[in-house]
Design a protein around this motif. Sequence first.
Motif, PDB file in Angstrom:
ATOM      1  N   LEU A   1       0.833  -1.204   0.000  1.00  0.00           N
ATOM      2  CA  LEU A   1       0.000   0.000   0.000  1.00  0.00           C
ATOM      3  C   LEU A   1       0.869   1.255   0.000  1.00  0.00           C
ATOM      4  N   ALA A   2       1.944   1.217   0.771  1.00  0.00           N
ATOM      5  CA  ALA A   2       2.844   2.368   0.813  1.00  0.00           C
ATOM      6  C   ALA A   2       3.598   2.550  -0.501  1.00  0.00           C
ATOM      7  N   ASP A   3       3.815   1.468  -1.210  1.00  0.00           N
ATOM      8  CA  ASP A   3       4.563   1.524  -2.472  1.00  0.00           C
ATOM      9  C   ASP A   3       3.716   2.014  -3.643  1.00  0.00           C
ATOM     10  N   GLY A   4       2.394   2.041  -3.495  1.00  0.00           N
ATOM     11  CA  GLY A   4       1.533   2.621  -4.520  1.00  0.00           C
ATOM     12  C   GLY A   4       1.402   1.815  -5.794  1.00  0.00           C
ATOM     13  N   HIS A   5       1.020   0.542  -5.658  1.00  0.00           N
ATOM     14  CA  HIS A   5       0.869  -0.325  -6.829  1.00  0.00           C
ATOM     15  C   HIS A   5      -0.489  -0.131  -7.506  1.00  0.00           C
ATOM     16  N   ASP A   6      -0.531  -0.484  -8.782  1.00  0.00           N
ATOM     17  CA  ASP A   6      -1.808  -0.505  -9.510  1.00  0.00           C
ATOM     18  C   ASP A   6      -2.583  -1.782  -9.211  1.00  0.00           C
ATOM     19  N   ILE A   7      -1.862  -2.889  -9.043  1.00  0.00           N
ATOM     20  CA  ILE A   7      -2.453  -4.204  -8.824  1.00  0.00           C
ATOM     21  C   ILE A   7      -1.821  -4.817  -7.589  1.00  0.00           C
ATOM     22  N   LEU A   8      -2.641  -5.297  -6.663  1.00  0.00           N
ATOM     23  CA  LEU A   8      -2.176  -6.168  -5.593  1.00  0.00           C
ATOM     24  C   LEU A   8      -2.735  -7.555  -5.882  1.00  0.00           C
ATOM     25  N   HIS A   9      -1.836  -8.482  -6.151  1.00  0.00           N
ATOM     26  CA  HIS A   9      -2.233  -9.829  -6.577  1.00  0.00           C
ATOM     27  C   HIS A   9      -1.884 -10.814  -5.467  1.00  0.00           C
ATOM     28  N   TYR A  10      -2.926 -11.314  -4.808  1.00  0.00           N
ATOM     29  CA  TYR A  10      -2.765 -12.282  -3.723  1.00  0.00           C
ATOM     30  C   TYR A  10      -2.785 -13.702  -4.284  1.00  0.00           C
TER      31      TYR A  10
ATOM     32  N   LEU B   1      -6.853 -12.810   3.369  1.00  0.00           N
ATOM     33  CA  LEU B   1      -7.534 -12.233   4.530  1.00  0.00           C
ATOM     34  C   LEU B   1      -7.336 -10.723   4.604  1.00  0.00           C
ATOM     35  N   PHE B   2      -6.232 -10.250   4.027  1.00  0.00           N
ATOM     36  CA  PHE B   2      -5.909  -8.826   4.119  1.00  0.00           C
ATOM     37  C   PHE B   2      -6.264  -8.067   2.850  1.00  0.00           C
ATOM     38  N   ALA B   3      -6.934  -8.732   1.919  1.00  0.00           N
ATOM     39  CA  ALA B   3      -7.353  -8.069   0.682  1.00  0.00           C
ATOM     40  C   ALA B   3      -8.326  -6.909   0.913  1.00  0.00           C
ATOM     41  N   PRO B   4      -9.157  -6.923   1.972  1.00  0.00           N
ATOM     42  CA  PRO B   4     -10.037  -5.759   2.179  1.00  0.00           C
ATOM     43  C   PRO B   4      -9.273  -4.446   2.354  1.00  0.00           C
ATOM     44  N   LEU B   5      -8.036  -4.497   2.843  1.00  0.00           N
ATOM     45  CA  LEU B   5      -7.292  -3.248   3.059  1.00  0.00           C
ATOM     46  C   LEU B   5      -7.062  -2.502   1.749  1.00  0.00           C
ATOM     47  N   PRO B   6      -6.448  -3.106   0.737  1.00  0.00           N
ATOM     48  CA  PRO B   6      -6.302  -2.371  -0.524  1.00  0.00           C
ATOM     49  C   PRO B   6      -7.623  -2.191  -1.261  1.00  0.00           C
ATOM     50  N   ARG B   7      -8.536  -3.135  -1.089  1.00  0.00           N
ATOM     51  CA  ARG B   7      -9.811  -3.050  -1.810  1.00  0.00           C
ATOM     52  C   ARG B   7     -10.609  -1.823  -1.402  1.00  0.00           C
ATOM     53  N   TYR B   8     -10.572  -1.488  -0.107  1.00  0.00           N
ATOM     54  CA  TYR B   8     -11.420  -0.403   0.388  1.00  0.00           C
ATOM     55  C   TYR B   8     -10.650   0.841   0.831  1.00  0.00           C
ATOM     56  N   LEU B   9      -9.315   0.733   0.927  1.00  0.00           N
ATOM     57  CA  LEU B   9      -8.536   1.882   1.394  1.00  0.00           C
ATOM     58  C   LEU B   9      -7.603   2.447   0.331  1.00  0.00           C
ATOM     59  N   SER B  10      -7.664   1.931  -0.880  1.00  0.00           N
ATOM     60  CA  SER B  10      -6.772   2.421  -1.928  1.00  0.00           C
ATOM     61  C   SER B  10      -7.474   2.319  -3.275  1.00  0.00           C
ATOM     62  N   ARG B  11      -6.809   2.858  -4.291  1.00  0.00           N
ATOM     63  CA  ARG B  11      -7.324   2.774  -5.658  1.00  0.00           C
ATOM     64  C   ARG B  11      -6.776   1.564  -6.398  1.00  0.00           C
ATOM     65  N   ALA B  12      -5.916   0.812  -5.739  1.00  0.00           N
ATOM     66  CA  ALA B  12      -5.340  -0.376  -6.376  1.00  0.00           C
ATOM     67  C   ALA B  12      -6.425  -1.412  -6.643  1.00  0.00           C
ATOM     68  N   ARG B  13      -6.266  -2.142  -7.735  1.00  0.00           N
ATOM     69  CA  ARG B  13      -7.166  -3.254  -8.047  1.00  0.00           C
ATOM     70  C   ARG B  13      -6.630  -4.518  -7.378  1.00  0.00           C
ATOM     71  N   VAL B  14      -7.540  -5.320  -6.861  1.00  0.00           N
ATOM     72  CA  VAL B  14      -7.174  -6.509  -6.105  1.00  0.00           C
ATOM     73  C   VAL B  14      -7.531  -7.761  -6.908  1.00  0.00           C
ATOM     74  N   VAL B  15      -6.527  -8.610  -7.113  1.00  0.00           N
ATOM     75  CA  VAL B  15      -6.703  -9.892  -7.806  1.00  0.00           C
ATOM     76  C   VAL B  15      -6.279 -10.986  -6.839  1.00  0.00           C
ATOM     77  N   GLN B  16      -7.002 -12.090  -6.853  1.00  0.00           N
ATOM     78  CA  GLN B  16      -6.617 -13.228  -6.019  1.00  0.00           C
ATOM     79  C   GLN B  16      -6.649 -14.493  -6.855  1.00  0.00           C
ATOM     80  N   THR B  17      -5.527 -15.219  -6.863  1.00  0.00           N
ATOM     81  CA  THR B  17      -5.483 -16.513  -7.533  1.00  0.00           C
ATOM     82  C   THR B  17      -5.719 -17.606  -6.504  1.00  0.00           C
ATOM     83  N   ILE B  18      -6.685 -18.447  -6.781  1.00  0.00           N
ATOM     84  CA  ILE B  18      -6.993 -19.588  -5.923  1.00  0.00           C
ATOM     85  C   ILE B  18      -6.264 -20.799  -6.494  1.00  0.00           C
ATOM     86  N   HIS B  19      -5.247 -21.233  -5.790  1.00  0.00           N
ATOM     87  CA  HIS B  19      -4.418 -22.352  -6.244  1.00  0.00           C
ATOM     88  C   HIS B  19      -4.928 -23.692  -5.728  1.00  0.00           C
TER      89      HIS B  19
END
Length: 397
Positions: free
Chosen positions: A103-112, A119-137
């Motif tokens: 979040l401090a680094d200012g990414h366009d995409i946070l890919h979990y 579990l921590f995806a709500p932080l960038p999803r609701y507190l930043s403009r970054a888009r959140v992607v999650q891969t389910i392995h």
Amino acid sequence: MPAAETSGSIAHSPASADRRVLRIAMIGQRGIPATFGGIEHHVAHLGRRLAARGHEVTVYCRNNYVLERPATVDGVRLRHLPTLGTKHFDALAHSLVSTMAALADGHDILHYHALGPGLFAPLPRYLSRARVVQTIHGRDDRRQKWGGAAKAVLRSARWLSERVPDAVIGVSREIADEYARLRAHPTVHIANGVERPVSAVSVAPVLERGLAPGRYVLFVGRLVPEKAIDLLIRAFRDVPGDMRLAIVGGSSYTDEYVQELHALAAGDPRVRMLGYLYGEDLASLYRHAAVYVQPSHLEGLPLALLEASSYGLPTIASSLGCHREVIEEEGPGGRLFREGDHEHLRDVLVRVLSSLDAERGSARTRAEDVLARYSWDVATDRTESLYRSLVAAPERR
């Protein structure tokens, strides 16, 4: 409705023509350079290809994964951050620290990657403009190594993964379709890939481990209960002849299970427990094996099965949906057994080992099919297109 196959609308969306450099954070993997762990290899393959296309890719690494801590690998920036090196807190603690750093680094995409880190995806999803992607392995909340409290946490992570990310990627059609039925946001199927192996590989690593080329059955993976290595050993003990069983892998906070496996293996001198192997040593074990077995109770889309197939090895796998996706048509060179049935596995092993020439011929044909269907370059194309479509979308409310 089924998940989108990204060779369709997403892969060819207008956003895919955008040449903007994206700042991408990868969170949840142990780190790179990859040693053990399918997620780590997945991130390494995607990361270097995205970096080669000019994107700024940062992989957040646990400081207990590898001794070397380079600043970059293959054009990918690495950030080595602390974690709590315990079974229950390793992934979660590091994912929280990595999320705050990202979040401090200012990414366009946070890919979990994987359930727990999300579990921590709500932080960038609701507190930043970054888009959140999650891969389910895989279905981490169903893994046998977790106790009740850990499974409850992972069930919460599963609930969040169905609701929070801007997009979810399933590495198998089975996973992607399951999520597509539950989510209003984009869910896509982007399979793992595999690279064509080199043809000339030294036989020395095989000989050094007391094995003979073409005279051993192979398993590769973490020694965890859901991989069902105990079932494989029990089945193999009833297979007649001098063929050996080589088990490549080690503990993943599963020391008690590994001890049980060693006790089982001690009952048959043909079984070799080889520990983790990497690089040329592992390539040699693949290249010179007779048969590869994937006996798992639970999987996402196992890279080891793809790699074994790419070498032209006859493969035997349990009847999980993801294994059926790889093997497609059961027959010579690609056999299935009833999941959890060690007697059926024994029968299939005996059948395959008694007709190895025919099995190998068909397996070589299957290798070309697997290499065509499972490509890291295609996976990168589709992931990049998904990123661009999310960044180009209207601002979230």
